[in-house]
Enzyme design. Sequence first.
Site: not given
Lengths: 276, 228
Positions: A55-56
């Site tokens: 998630a990045t």
Amino acid sequence: MKLPYLPDFDHSSFFDFLVRHHPSLVSGGEKSLSTGRAMSAGQMTSGAPLAVPHATTVLAVKYRDGVVIAGDRRATEGFQIADRRIEKVFKIDDWSAMAIAGAAGPCIEMAKLFQTELEHYEKLEGVPLSCEGKANKLGQMVKANLPLAFQGLIVMPLFAGYDVKRGEGRIFKYDLAGGRYEESDYHAIGSGGKDARNTMREHFRKNMAEADVLSLALMALYNAADDDVGTGGPDLVRGIYPTAKFVTAQGIIDVSDEKIRAVYDGLIATRRSREA
Amino acid sequence: MPLPYYVSPEQMMQDKAEYAKKGIAKGRSIIAMEYTDGVLLTADNPSSSLHKISEVYDNIAFAGAGKYSEFENLRKAGIRHADLKGFMYSREDVTGRSLANAYSQSLGTIFSQEIKPLEVEILVVQVGVNHHPNEIYRISFDGSIIDEKNFSVIGGKAEAVQSILKDKTSTEPAALGPALALCVSALEQTANLKLSPEGLEVAILDRNRVGRKFRRLSVADIGRLLSG
């Protein structure tokens, strides 16, 4: 005899000082090490969920005057968005910045600890650490976090520094065991890292100008957000855009929101015209 | 078993104080002086690498006179104390007062419990921002702590320098150039020699800087200020 504020310690490292005298303040201190050892063998060996910090997307690209380092703004909790404005790119000192992927809490703590570490060393020794020295120290901090990484609290930094002696920008990536690898041109990490790297592979040139490298970095983030659910794109409604910093001989220069918005306006207009 | 000999506590303290004072007076003086934009620290120091003045935190600087190894240890302990506090709480919670207190505690304990007292005198200086006044703390070898205004002198012929400065300073702080010139002339008068910019260690805490306020002045900067 106990002396207030004169503990028995003689290194220039703040991180080592905390580990020795205030282990509760540092991930990788004695307490977290022992909990790390208590992990079941099954968890230790099932390396698969560890492999990818989630998630990045954060990335760094070299250019004529140094390195540009940029990242998206989204933080997630499972399938929920936890934060739309989180900062993943940190100025560490006048010649270095880092971007982080992984669990937000430990990531931000590591950035703060690394900032203190470099400032502490500079004040004690009277000279700043070399670029290489900073990269190595960060590797040791990632290594110290390994027990927590086994519990899912992964911290994965991407380090961009300006090497004053060599007169060039440098990019370092890490693995969970603290391994440190220098990248010659560009790198991206996080769940959208692969998508960002694909974009950069197609468009990267050596010695790009500042405006070109900024568009490349922002386009790579845009494409990553396009394909990866964990990466946030530009939020036109709220006016939230990815953040970027230039790491140069003149210091760390924040790229203004207006500049980034202008690049995205152009990019979006081009994409829109293709749909017509 | 040899009989423990008796020395009265009074005599012992007196001897220790004399010993420490002698050590400190051997060195050269350091002046801290308020100027319009902050605090100026000037030391008579021929070495360009062994510093007597140092940054401690955003608004705080340290100066030490006396035995180098001893005040260097105190300087490092101060930086650790400040960085630890700033890391645990927040940068604005690090104050000169708490640091000066910590030094006072340490020096006081050593003076009363060790055979050999520390031969040091130190300054903890904090530049005031947002209309707060500057703070200058002078801490002696026995842990006594004095809160000074306008200027403060430690080491060497501190009293002589102090009496020269007392006549020449007003309550209104001077600009950086005149303040530096005043400090240098006071140091020259007491040392009886001409001090070149190379023989000076000068640093400022400039309240107009963003973040870390401490800055060392280069030899060129000092020359320019003194000639200007």
